[in-house]
Design a protein around this motif. Structure first.
Motif, mmCIF file in Angstrom:
data_model
loop_
_atom_site.group_PDB
_atom_site.id
_atom_site.type_symbol
_atom_site.label_atom_id
_atom_site.label_comp_id
_atom_site.label_asym_id
_atom_site.label_seq_id
_atom_site.Cartn_x
_atom_site.Cartn_y
_atom_site.Cartn_z
ATOM 1 N N LEU A 189 0.826 -1.217 0.000
ATOM 2 C CA LEU A 189 0.000 0.000 0.000
ATOM 3 C C LEU A 189 0.855 1.260 0.000
ATOM 4 N N ARG A 190 0.262 2.324 -0.517
ATOM 5 C CA ARG A 190 0.989 3.590 -0.664
ATOM 6 C C ARG A 190 0.508 4.678 0.295
ATOM 7 N N THR A 191 -0.639 4.517 0.880
ATOM 8 C CA THR A 191 -1.131 5.530 1.825
ATOM 9 C C THR A 191 -0.091 5.734 2.928
ATOM 10 N N ARG A 192 0.235 6.988 3.180
ATOM 11 C CA ARG A 192 1.302 7.318 4.128
ATOM 12 C C ARG A 192 0.725 7.942 5.391
ATOM 13 N N ALA A 193 1.395 7.692 6.507
ATOM 14 C CA ALA A 193 1.075 8.337 7.778
ATOM 15 C C ALA A 193 2.363 8.951 8.313
ATOM 16 N N ARG A 194 2.376 10.269 8.386
ATOM 17 C CA ARG A 194 3.582 10.996 8.805
ATOM 18 C C ARG A 194 3.363 11.601 10.187
ATOM 19 N N ASP A 251 3.564 14.135 13.032
ATOM 20 C CA ASP A 251 3.719 15.585 13.118
ATOM 21 C C ASP A 251 3.294 16.018 14.513
ATOM 22 N N GLY A 252 4.267 16.089 15.421
ATOM 23 C CA GLY A 252 3.953 16.424 16.803
ATOM 24 C C GLY A 252 3.160 15.311 17.472
ATOM 25 N N ASP A 253 1.982 15.655 18.002
ATOM 26 C CA ASP A 253 1.150 14.654 18.668
ATOM 27 C C ASP A 253 0.047 14.143 17.745
ATOM 28 N N HIS A 254 0.231 14.304 16.435
ATOM 29 C CA HIS A 254 -0.720 13.807 15.446
ATOM 30 C C HIS A 254 0.024 13.066 14.323
ATOM 31 N N TYR A 255 -0.707 12.206 13.642
ATOM 32 C CA TYR A 255 -0.254 11.636 12.386
ATOM 33 C C TYR A 255 -1.043 12.299 11.260
ATOM 34 N N VAL A 256 -0.374 12.526 10.139
ATOM 35 C CA VAL A 256 -1.027 13.097 8.968
ATOM 36 C C VAL A 256 -1.097 12.012 7.896
ATOM 37 N N LEU A 257 -2.315 11.666 7.462
ATOM 38 C CA LEU A 257 -2.537 10.584 6.512
ATOM 39 C C LEU A 257 -2.862 11.146 5.126
ATOM 40 N N ASP A 258 -2.212 10.586 4.121
ATOM 41 C CA ASP A 258 -2.473 10.954 2.731
ATOM 42 C C ASP A 258 -2.507 9.691 1.887
ATOM 43 N N GLY A 259 -3.507 9.604 1.000
ATOM 44 C CA GLY A 259 -3.602 8.455 0.112
ATOM 45 C C GLY A 259 -5.045 8.184 -0.268
ATOM 46 N N SER A 260 -5.281 7.010 -0.814
ATOM 47 C CA SER A 260 -6.645 6.637 -1.197
ATOM 48 C C SER A 260 -6.834 5.142 -1.024
ATOM 49 N N LYS A 261 -8.086 4.754 -0.817
ATOM 50 C CA LYS A 261 -8.465 3.355 -0.637
ATOM 51 C C LYS A 261 -9.571 3.021 -1.629
ATOM 52 N N ARG A 262 -9.675 1.761 -1.986
ATOM 53 C CA ARG A 262 -10.635 1.352 -3.025
ATOM 54 C C ARG A 262 -11.490 0.171 -2.556
ATOM 55 N N PHE A 263 -12.736 0.133 -3.051
ATOM 56 C CA PHE A 263 -13.678 -0.966 -2.790
ATOM 57 C C PHE A 263 -13.912 -1.166 -1.292
ATOM 58 N N ILE A 264 -14.054 -0.101 -0.538
ATOM 59 C CA ILE A 264 -14.163 -0.222 0.911
ATOM 60 C C ILE A 264 -15.619 -0.473 1.316
ATOM 61 N N THR A 268 -11.052 1.990 10.072
ATOM 62 C CA THR A 268 -9.710 1.530 10.404
ATOM 63 C C THR A 268 -8.895 1.676 9.132
ATOM 64 N N ILE A 269 -7.919 2.582 9.165
ATOM 65 C CA ILE A 269 -7.123 2.899 7.985
ATOM 66 C C ILE A 269 -5.730 2.294 8.145
ATOM 67 N N MET A 270 -5.315 1.514 7.149
ATOM 68 C CA MET A 270 -3.965 0.965 7.134
ATOM 69 C C MET A 270 -3.077 1.884 6.313
ATOM 70 N N ALA A 271 -1.920 2.258 6.885
ATOM 71 C CA ALA A 271 -1.036 3.211 6.215
ATOM 72 C C ALA A 271 0.420 2.887 6.522
ATOM 73 N N ARG A 272 1.300 3.345 5.638
ATOM 74 C CA ARG A 272 2.738 3.150 5.837
ATOM 75 C C ARG A 272 3.260 4.168 6.836
ATOM 76 N N THR A 273 4.000 3.711 7.803
ATOM 77 C CA THR A 273 4.707 4.620 8.713
ATOM 78 C C THR A 273 6.208 4.554 8.464
ATOM 79 N N SER A 274 6.583 3.834 7.414
ATOM 80 C CA SER A 274 7.976 3.785 6.970
ATOM 81 C C SER A 274 7.970 3.737 5.453
ATOM 82 N N ALA A 275 8.864 4.481 4.837
ATOM 83 C CA ALA A 275 8.941 4.495 3.369
ATOM 84 C C ALA A 275 9.452 3.169 2.827
#
Length: 397
Positions: free
Chosen positions: A140-145, A147-160, A170-177
């Protein structure tokens, strides 16, 4: 818990009979309306809340019924005598939507979210699949970065599933590149629907499953507090999903059994009423052969599902068996649906035929929560590991 008192068994049987009556008297007559309108009526959703159906698998301490897997299977089989759209509405609350939080969530997360899922106040959705990431879900490519006391999520999901209705994802995201061993680059986040930056696309137009809503989910700078990282630790998301997936595959297998039972009923009813050459077509041996093959298929799948559910309740490692169930049961119900259309003949090909609708609906079961081919890989890998271990120990020669 693998042993039940007589009182508990009686209580479960009462629940099963209640669901059976509700399904056949209330839900089955609504099937055509759901198919035409593309949605389960709001009043039915409210009835399901009142019946406690959203909380069947959530522990009692969080407001659910806390059913074992074996008990869950029995009730899902009854529930899915009707159109699969009704079960789909409940599926994420019963499965990965709640079970991931239950398995790996913090006490705070369980106390905050599980009671609302159990009551049906919140309909859950689980967002793993992406436009370029299906069977290889760890890509998956959705990223979670952070930022302080929050994570910032960017990406898209399909057929949910349930995305148009969901109150929490419940969003699955990468926390490592980088792709890490054990898929430790994937983390799981609880994201309320009203979080700024989260949007849901139009409902998908599908071959079947009208009324079971799916859609794309878009994440554009979605900020969620660190406390919404499931388990409070990065890198556990993929393992969380896999823990919930075994039970989910058993649930889908039970769904296939329920749909197979309904299809066999329709075959028996039609073949008894339909006359050709002066007698019911049920008298013809080639029709009888299709009915007999369907019953044998159905019996085999039901035995597999119930035995695997009991193993799960005994806390055995059932990953390979859950894949066996999912593979066999989903293929099995496809065969039964095909035979049903064949027995109905031209009538079975018409859009106003119940078996035509079921034929399209059950085709999905060989695809979602792991295709048949993915199940084959899981099974083969597990068997190879078992063989290599036994060979190393000097066994099996």
């Amino acid at each position: 818990m693998t042993e039940f008192s007589a009182a508990a068994a009686d209580e479960n049987e009462t629940l099963r009979e209640g669901i059976r009556r509700y399904v056949r008297n209330r839900l089955v007559p609504l099937e055509e309306r759901v198919a035409e309108e593309g949605a389960v009526p709001d009043e039915v959703v409210q009835e399901m809340r009142q019946l406690g159906l959203f909380g069947l698998t959530v522990p009692e301490v969080y407001g659910g019924l806390g059913l074992t897997v074996a008990q869950e299977v029995e009730l899902v089989i009854e529930l899915t005598w009707a159109s699969a759209a009704f079960r789909s509405l409940l599926s994420m609350n019963l499965g990965v939507g709640s079970q991931g939080i239950l398995a790996d969530g913090t006490d705070e997360q369980r106390n905050k979210w599980l009671p609302r899922m159990a009551s049906g106040e919140l309909i859950a959705a689980f967002a793993l699949t992406e436009p370029d990431s299906g069977s290889d879900s760890a890509a998956l490519r959705t990223r979670a970065r952070l930022d302080g006391d929050h994570y910032v999520l960017d990406g898209s999901k399909r057929f949910i599933s349930n995305a148009p209705l969901a109150g929490v994802f419940t969003i699955m995201a990468r926390t490592s590149a980088e792709r890490l061993p054990g898929n430790a680059h994937v983390s799981a986040f609880i994201v309320p629907r009203d979080t700024p930056g989260l949007s849901v696309g139009q409902p998908d137009k599908k071959m079947g499953h009208s009324g079971a809503l799916t859609a794309d989910v878009y994440l554009d700078g979605v900020r969620v507090p660190v406390s919404n990282l499931i388990g409070g630790r990065e890198g556990r998301g993929f393992q969380t999903a896999m823990k919930a997936l075994d039970r989910g595959r058993i649930n889908i297998s039970a769904l296939c059994v329920g749909q197979g039972r309904r299809l066999l009923h329709e075959m028996l009813s039609f073949s008894a009423d339909r006359h050709q050459f002066g007698r019911p077509i049920a008298d013809f041996q080639l029709v009888q052969a299709m009915i007999a093959d369907s019953q044998a298929d159905l019996y085999a799948a039901e035995c597999m599902v119930k035995e695997t559910a009991r193993r799960c309740d005994r806390r055995e490692n059932i990953s390979m068996y859950a894949s066996c169930c999912k593979m066999f049961a989903s293929e099995m119900v496809g065969r039964i649906a095909d035979r049903a259309v064949q027995i109905f003949g031209g009538s079975g090909y018409m859009r106003d035929s119940v078996v035509e609708r079921f034929y399209r609906d059950v085709r999905l079961f060989r695809l979602y929560e792991g295709t048949t081919q993915i199940q084959q890989l899981v099974i083969a890998k597990a068997l190879r590991q078992q063989f290599e271990k036994s060979t190393a120990n000097g066994e099996g020669r």
